[in-house]
Enzyme design. Sequence first.
Site, PDB file in Angstrom:
ATOM      1  N   GLU A  70       0.891  -1.236  -0.027  1.00  0.00           N
ATOM      2  CA  GLU A  70       0.114  -0.007  -0.071  1.00  0.00           C
ATOM      3  C   GLU A  70       0.791   1.413   0.043  1.00  0.00           C
ATOM      4  O   GLU A  70       0.649   2.213  -0.695  1.00  0.00           O
ATOM      5  CB  GLU A  70      -1.016   0.142   1.330  1.00  0.00           C
ATOM      6  CG  GLU A  70      -1.999  -1.140   1.245  1.00  0.00           C
ATOM      7  CD  GLU A  70      -2.710  -1.347  -0.169  1.00  0.00           C
ATOM      8  OE1 GLU A  70      -2.962   0.229  -0.549  1.00  0.00           O
ATOM      9  OE2 GLU A  70      -3.074  -2.249  -0.475  1.00  0.00           O
TER      10      GLU A  70
ATOM     11  N   GLU B 253       0.253  -2.285  -9.701  1.00  0.00           N
ATOM     12  CA  GLU B 253       0.207  -3.252  -8.896  1.00  0.00           C
ATOM     13  C   GLU B 253       1.511  -4.141  -8.853  1.00  0.00           C
ATOM     14  O   GLU B 253       1.993  -4.740  -7.712  1.00  0.00           O
ATOM     15  CB  GLU B 253      -0.927  -4.080  -9.115  1.00  0.00           C
ATOM     16  CG  GLU B 253      -2.303  -3.597  -8.901  1.00  0.00           C
ATOM     17  CD  GLU B 253      -2.747  -3.105  -7.674  1.00  0.00           C
ATOM     18  OE1 GLU B 253      -2.127  -3.737  -6.487  1.00  0.00           O
ATOM     19  OE2 GLU B 253      -3.416  -2.263  -7.283  1.00  0.00           O
TER      20      GLU B 253
ATOM     21  N   ASP C  94       3.534  -4.822  -5.674  1.00  0.00           N
ATOM     22  CA  ASP C  94       4.046  -6.083  -4.882  1.00  0.00           C
ATOM     23  C   ASP C  94       5.519  -6.399  -4.770  1.00  0.00           C
ATOM     24  O   ASP C  94       6.086  -6.859  -3.902  1.00  0.00           O
ATOM     25  CB  ASP C  94       3.671  -7.264  -5.948  1.00  0.00           C
ATOM     26  CG  ASP C  94       1.962  -7.337  -5.970  1.00  0.00           C
ATOM     27  OD1 ASP C  94       1.453  -7.038  -4.989  1.00  0.00           O
ATOM     28  OD2 ASP C  94       1.393  -7.942  -6.814  1.00  0.00           O
TER      29      ASP C  94
END
Length: 681
Positions: free
Chosen positions: A519, A579, A583
């Site tokens: 996040e 994303e 990650d």
Amino acid sequence: MKLSNIILLALSLALAISCKNGSNSSSGEPARTVFFDKTGMDTTVSPGENFFRYASGSWLKNTEIPASQSGWGSFYVLEEDNQKHLRKILDELSSAGQAAGSNEQKIGDLYTSGMDTAAIDKRNYDPVKPLLEKIDAIKSADELVDFAAASFKDGDGFLFDFYVGPDDRISTKNAINFTQGGLGLPNREYYFEQDSASKKVRAEYVNYIVKLFTLTGSNPTVAATQADAILKLETQIAGSHLTPVELRDPVKNYNKLSFAEFSRQVPGLNLVNVFKKLDVKTDTVLVSQPKYYIALDKLIRSQPLEVWKSKLRFEALNSAAPYLSQPFRDARFAFFGKVLNGQKQPQERWKQMVDKVDGSLGELLGQVFVEKYFPADAKARMLKLVDNLQEVYRQRIEGLDWMSAETKERALEKLNAFTKKIGYPDKWKKYDDVEISRDKYYENMQSVSRHNYAEMTGKLGKTVDKNEWGMTPPTVNAYYNPSFNEIVFPAGILQFPFFDFNADDAVNYGAIGAVIGHEMTHGFDDQGRQYDKDGNLRDWWTKEDATKFTQKAQVVTDQYNKYEVLKTLHVNGSLTLGENLADIGGLAIAYQAFKNTEQGKSSAKIDGFTPDQRFFLSFAQVWRIKNRDELMRMRISQDPHSPEMYRVNGPLSNMSEFYKAFGVKPGDKMYREEKDRVRVW
């Protein structure tokens, strides 16, 4: 708050603090003693060949996806546990007499009204008949536009897609933002792809439209003609839409116009009248995708009125179907559940209603949920862990060898300015204007929709309330919001199987740390990096540093483009770039934080694995999810998240520490030359 403007972790996440004392959860269950599933591993697979299958291969082979689900795994298990908690709350509130107008009465009676399927079935489609009659009475294109706009205040609304939220370049000011819409299928690709799977979806979509029309008494032949016309019209609309990849560019999707300028672009829509019907007043308008409204302006006049009326009838029935009798519910499930998601049967009614109450009156239900299932000290403990990860991130930014001191300073300012929201809001929303009856499910949902619309439009012209949450407390998810520069972790996710106070640091950091780091990294991915510390869309990078970032990001795009999901179907590295960066960065940050712990500094084995091995295995098992092919096809088309196998193998293939922990060597499928390993953050 517009949910699509926030960046979700999506399917699985885990957040809390490593602590060696305490019960398993606030529910009073006995402390858990097993935190890692060795039986789910497949040790016949080499870690360097496919670590996802090494960590979870036996589980994947032996697990059947429940008939009512489109996938199964860690996320689904936790969500089902939360649903059971919420069901208990709702059963108690619905069975006891509650004071009229109280929060308890509203959530209890909404649940009751949806559970009473006998009463719902008896009404057939009577609740939506008045709306259909209004559509039938439309006699001109002007009346069509007026009706479409005026319906929003009644809980319906057509043709226009918009929200009120922060102006991307003035994050403290609420603005109205018009976005593309008008499609019944997930996105534009579904209308143009010519593979057999896409053709089948379009054919089933037409069948679904026909089914809804015939359920209201239409002649099947006439209904089929109308359905074909709707698909053709929507295909024309789809031609004006940006692709999912194009929608990820915040600069391209920021178009600020004066009201007069917007009106000149779409003269046939009569925006003066439209805004009056919408009950909004503003001198400036944000139009994220102007092409849609320019196309709509032309199509409203060039396409037959009866085709537009058929489209509105379908949209009205499609939206109402979940609240109508069984044949309508079955028809909707047959398309959206079976065809698009691969479900074999609908979820149990109580689960549907738990989700509906949470989605409708979430901050009322959430208050009871956190009181029963979120321990008082969890917020403080979670905040401590987030602070620890934030410090590690600071160190990593300071140590970057590719970024200038000037950009580093601004990056650190942004990192330090993160707002951290944990568990639940400090101030709860009110639903005083929502009226709920025990025997009027459709009307209840209309009341909620009217409340949501009034709440949204009431923000226009006012200062942004950055205390607002984009998710309800029971939600099993987390997100980063660039306009607020915040990371948010609802209470619903702060529990096992993603975190346990009694687990060792390797397990918790492998799951929790990677998620928190994920996040945080969203604030610096290809989208998030374009927003400054105050949440404004503003370029704070030097030209040289931006170029270096883009070059590094391209390596990630290229890496993920090569991953095959189904035969001839690959991951879209451009769509999933943000994303994937999160990650990769999140795992690296979590690992560095783990190495600061006592266990991280030791070599003592647990269950036969070293601390580092246990960390990486925990990370892999967090993403242990099995998907149906239908769902995977839809995800590849529009989901910015890579499939779970590559959310594991992709980041690990870039970590030299993983190579060392499991002896990965040249020739192994996951091996990447050191020069090709990505390290952005």
